[in-house]
Motif scaffolding. Structure first.
Motif, mmCIF file in Angstrom:
data_model
loop_
_atom_site.group_PDB
_atom_site.id
_atom_site.type_symbol
_atom_site.label_atom_id
_atom_site.label_comp_id
_atom_site.label_asym_id
_atom_site.label_seq_id
_atom_site.Cartn_x
_atom_site.Cartn_y
_atom_site.Cartn_z
ATOM 1 N N ILE A 116 0.851 -1.183 0.000
ATOM 2 C CA ILE A 116 0.000 0.000 0.000
ATOM 3 C C ILE A 116 0.890 1.236 0.000
ATOM 4 C CG2 ILE A 116 -1.648 1.388 1.346
ATOM 5 C CD1 ILE A 116 -3.013 -1.012 0.145
ATOM 6 N N ALA A 117 0.522 2.204 -0.806
ATOM 7 C CA ALA A 117 1.165 3.515 -0.767
ATOM 8 C C ALA A 117 0.073 4.573 -0.685
ATOM 9 C CB ALA A 117 2.032 3.740 -1.998
ATOM 10 N N GLY A 118 0.430 5.714 -0.122
ATOM 11 C CA GLY A 118 -0.492 6.846 -0.061
ATOM 12 C C GLY A 118 0.251 8.120 -0.401
ATOM 13 N N ASN A 119 -0.348 8.961 -1.243
ATOM 14 C CA ASN A 119 0.322 10.205 -1.616
ATOM 15 C C ASN A 119 -0.651 11.369 -1.641
ATOM 16 O OD1 ASN A 119 -0.546 11.149 -4.422
ATOM 17 N ND2 ASN A 119 -0.083 8.989 -4.862
ATOM 18 N N ILE A 120 -0.074 12.595 -1.603
ATOM 19 C CA ILE A 120 -0.868 13.817 -1.707
ATOM 20 C C ILE A 120 -0.442 14.633 -2.922
ATOM 21 C CG2 ILE A 120 -1.463 13.996 0.742
ATOM 22 C CD1 ILE A 120 0.860 16.054 0.982
ATOM 23 N N TRP A 121 0.074 13.959 -3.948
ATOM 24 C CA TRP A 121 0.523 14.665 -5.146
ATOM 25 C C TRP A 121 -0.629 15.418 -5.811
ATOM 26 C CZ3 TRP A 121 3.163 9.455 -6.510
ATOM 27 C CH2 TRP A 121 4.365 9.342 -5.783
ATOM 28 N N GLN A 122 -1.829 14.873 -5.737
ATOM 29 C CA GLN A 122 -3.003 15.540 -6.305
ATOM 30 C C GLN A 122 -4.022 15.939 -5.245
ATOM 31 O OE1 GLN A 122 -3.796 12.081 -8.938
ATOM 32 N NE2 GLN A 122 -3.873 13.542 -10.623
ATOM 33 N N SER A 123 -3.905 15.377 -4.043
ATOM 34 C CA SER A 123 -5.005 15.460 -3.076
ATOM 35 C C SER A 123 -4.609 16.014 -1.710
ATOM 36 C CB SER A 123 -5.602 14.065 -2.908
ATOM 37 O OG SER A 123 -4.582 13.131 -2.507
ATOM 38 N N PRO A 124 -3.732 17.014 -1.618
ATOM 39 C CA PRO A 124 -3.341 17.498 -0.286
ATOM 40 C C PRO A 124 -4.540 18.022 0.497
ATOM 41 C CG PRO A 124 -2.665 19.064 -1.982
ATOM 42 C CD PRO A 124 -3.108 17.818 -2.691
ATOM 43 N N GLY A 125 -4.660 17.552 1.740
ATOM 44 C CA GLY A 125 -5.736 18.011 2.602
ATOM 45 C C GLY A 125 -7.106 17.453 2.278
ATOM 46 N N ALA A 126 -7.188 16.460 1.406
ATOM 47 C CA ALA A 126 -8.491 15.909 1.014
ATOM 48 C C ALA A 126 -9.241 15.380 2.229
ATOM 49 C CB ALA A 126 -8.304 14.791 -0.007
ATOM 50 N N GLY A 127 -10.555 15.586 2.220
ATOM 51 C CA GLY A 127 -11.408 15.064 3.277
ATOM 52 C C GLY A 127 -12.023 13.736 2.879
ATOM 53 N N ARG A 128 -13.121 13.387 3.516
ATOM 54 C CA ARG A 128 -13.779 12.112 3.227
ATOM 55 C C ARG A 128 -14.290 12.094 1.791
ATOM 56 N NH1 ARG A 128 -14.837 8.508 7.139
ATOM 57 N NH2 ARG A 128 -16.677 7.702 6.057
#
Length: 271
Positions: free
Chosen positions: A219-231
């Motif tokens: 599993i990996a998780g990134n914020i390259w497109q989604s910084p601060g994304a909520g539910r």
């Protein structure tokens, strides 16, 4: 015949991925034609695809769904792991012959990978691992990078006179799932707590890579497109759920990650 990839032999591994589709028929056709999965079964408007009888992808029809928002939490890519480098070379020859558009081709040191995007915007990785015995580790962190793939070398691994690509071969698995999240540290804490995963790499503060049993990442998780994304908005297409297989589980369970992504667990070892 290649054996089951190392990724699927660890205590916890990825079993299947579920996608919610606005046009399930067209999406299933893409995964059959381009990725090489076979249709295994249908239940109403739900289509299960896989390789050599192994279910890997479930496409659920939702004609009323809004398009996926790439800035939200959700799927970055589903990574289909082929058993050998020669299998990856066969797929590349298939892509060249059929003029399949790819988004990129990378050498990650531990693996070699190609990237695509399906018609509904879901990311796909098709890859082959290098032998895990040769991966380099330091203080629990595995050496990974993103460099140019030696495409000619991968193609050259296909034996002369080979029969070529005839769909995803036996022992193809979902090697890992890469998620869009709102906060990598929060994702890291959740997967450590819920699945006992080890953190094996960080890309600064933008991405985290986690695994079970010494794999480079399940599993990996990134914020390259989604910084601060909520539910997540449950009314959008895209990722529906991720199913993990655990040798430590005694029953099927479901839970949500901090962004509302459904993570299922099924007991048993990969077979």
């Amino acid at each position: 015949m290649s054996g089951l990839p190392f990724a699927a032999t660890t205590p916890v591994s990825v079993s299947r991925v579920g996608l919610r589709a606005r046009d399930a028929e067209a999406l299933a056709a893409y995964y059959r034609t381009i990725v090489g999965l076979q249709e295994l079964s249908r239940d109403g408007e739900t289509i299960t695809l896989g390789a050599a009888g192994r279910p890997l992808l479930v496409i659920e029809s939702d004609k009323s769904a809004k398009p996926d928002d790439p800035r939200s939490a959700g799927l970055f890519h589903t990574a289909f792991l082929l058993p050998s480098r020669a299998d990856l070379g066969r797929w590349i020859n298939h892509a060249i012959g059929d003029k399949i558009r790819i988004d990129g081709a990378s050498d990650h040191i531990v693996s070699e990978a190609l990237y695509l995007t399906d018609p509904e915007g879901n990311g796909i990785e098709i890859y082959a691992d290098r032998p895990h015995e040769g991966w380099k580790w330091q203080n629990g962190q595995v050496e990974m990078a993103t460099a140019r793939m030696d495409v000619e070398g991968v193609i050259g691994s296909v034996p002369a006179g080979d029969a070529g690509w005839h769909g995803a071969p036996e022992n193809t698995v979902v090697g890992h799932v890469h998620l869009r999240v709102g906060d990598p540290s929060q994702a890291e804490n959740w997967w450590q707590k819920e699945f006992g995963f080890d953190t094996v790499a960080h890309y600064g503060d933008k991405a985290v890579f986690m695994s079970s049993g010494g794999y480079h990442h399940h599993i990996a998780g990134n914020i390259w497109q989604s910084p601060g994304a909520g539910r997540r908005d449950p009314g959008r297409s895209g990722l529906s759920w991720v199913e993990m297989r655990s040798s430590q589980a005694s029953a099927e369970t479901s839970r949500e990650d901090p962004w509302g992504t459904l993570i299922r667990t099924v007991p048993g070892k990969a077979a």
